[in-house]
Structure formats: C-alpha cells, structure tokens
Motif scaffolding. Structure first.
Motif, PDB file in Angstrom:
ATOM      1  N   GLN A   1       0.918  -1.310  -0.098  1.00 24.54           N
ATOM      2  CA  GLN A   1      -0.036  -0.088  -0.112  1.00 24.54           C
ATOM      3  C   GLN A   1       0.743   1.226  -0.048  1.00 24.54           C
ATOM      4  N   GLN A   2       1.940   1.304   0.717  1.00 20.13           N
ATOM      5  CA  GLN A   2       2.698   2.435   0.828  1.00 20.13           C
ATOM      6  C   GLN A   2       3.511   2.817  -0.438  1.00 20.13           C
ATOM      7  N   ARG A   3       3.974   1.857  -0.843  1.00 22.72           N
ATOM      8  CA  ARG A   3       4.690   2.016  -2.619  1.00 22.72           C
ATOM      9  C   ARG A   3       3.502   2.412  -3.404  1.00 22.72           C
ATOM     10  N   PHE A   4       2.291   2.194  -3.559  1.00 20.66           N
ATOM     11  CA  PHE A   4       1.482   2.563  -4.382  1.00 20.66           C
ATOM     12  C   PHE A   4       1.145   4.142  -3.994  1.00 20.66           C
ATOM     13  N   LEU A   5       0.957   4.401  -2.566  1.00 21.20           N
ATOM     14  CA  LEU A   5       0.432   5.526  -2.138  1.00 21.20           C
ATOM     15  C   LEU A   5       1.732   6.653  -2.839  1.00 21.20           C
ATOM     16  N   LYS A   6       2.829   6.172  -2.507  1.00 20.12           N
ATOM     17  CA  LYS A   6       4.303   6.976  -2.756  1.00 20.12           C
ATOM     18  C   LYS A   6       4.065   7.363  -4.319  1.00 20.12           C
ATOM     19  N   GLN A   7       3.760   6.275  -4.981  1.00 17.47           N
ATOM     20  CA  GLN A   7       3.753   6.509  -6.679  1.00 17.47           C
ATOM     21  C   GLN A   7       2.887   7.389  -6.811  1.00 17.47           C
TER      22      GLN A   7
END
Length: 109
Positions: free
Chosen positions: A41-47
């Motif tokens: 989730q955090q990776r997609f939020l950052k992207q």
C-alpha cells in the motif's frame, strides 16, 4: 500572442501529466486485493503522490499565467473607465449628464 502560446503549452503539459494519474488510479483500484495481499500500500501511495506532484508542476504555472492575464486585463479596463470619467469631467460643460452616464456605464462593462 505571448499568453496564448504559453497557455497552450502549459495545458498540453497538464493533460500529458494527468494521464498517468488516471491510469495509475485505475490500475490500483483493479488490483487492490493483490496490493493488500502483498502489503504494498505504501509503495502505491508514494507512486500516486509522485505522479500528482509531477502534474502540479504544470498546473501551478498555468494558474499563474491566468492570473497574469487577468491582472493585465483588469488594469486595462480600469484605465478605460478612468479616462472615460476624466474626459467627462473635462468636458462637463458641453456634455449632458445622460451621455456621461452612458459612456461611463459602457466603460465599466
């Protein structure tokens, strides 16, 4: 000429940088169960934040260019009203009040 060319390019950059936001959002929604299953989730939020930041780099200059044009047009309109009122005061003896009111109201529009 300067404003139209600049605004056109900034709108083009905005539309080009907005497309990845929509595609990333669609991909995220369609693969939400897989993203949650692997804990990314955090990776997609950052992207998502990064693509929005890239889009805002072209949106802010477009807003500034619109304000630049608005300030110039408002200044020009204020000058027209000022000179209409000034000429009405200068020639107050030869003009009737109806014509002065009409010219100033047209200048305001």
């Amino acid at each position: 000429r300067f404003y139209v060319a600049t605004s056109r390019q900034l709108r083009r950059l905005d539309s080009v940088s907005r497309s990845p936001i929509y595609s990333h959002f669609g991909e995220t929604v369609s693969g939400l169960s897989v993203i949650r299953a692997y804990g990314h989730q955090q990776r997609f939020l950052k992207q998502n934040e990064d693509t929005i930041d890239q889009n805002l780099k072209s949106v802010y200059p477009w807003i500034v260019s619109n304000r630049w044009l608005a300030m110039r047009l408002e200044s020009l309109g204020n000058l027209v009203v000022f000179f209409a009122a000034l000429f009405a005061v200068i020639s107050r003896d030869s003009l009737n009040s109806g014509l002065v009111g009409l010219s100033i109201s047209y200048a305001l529009n």
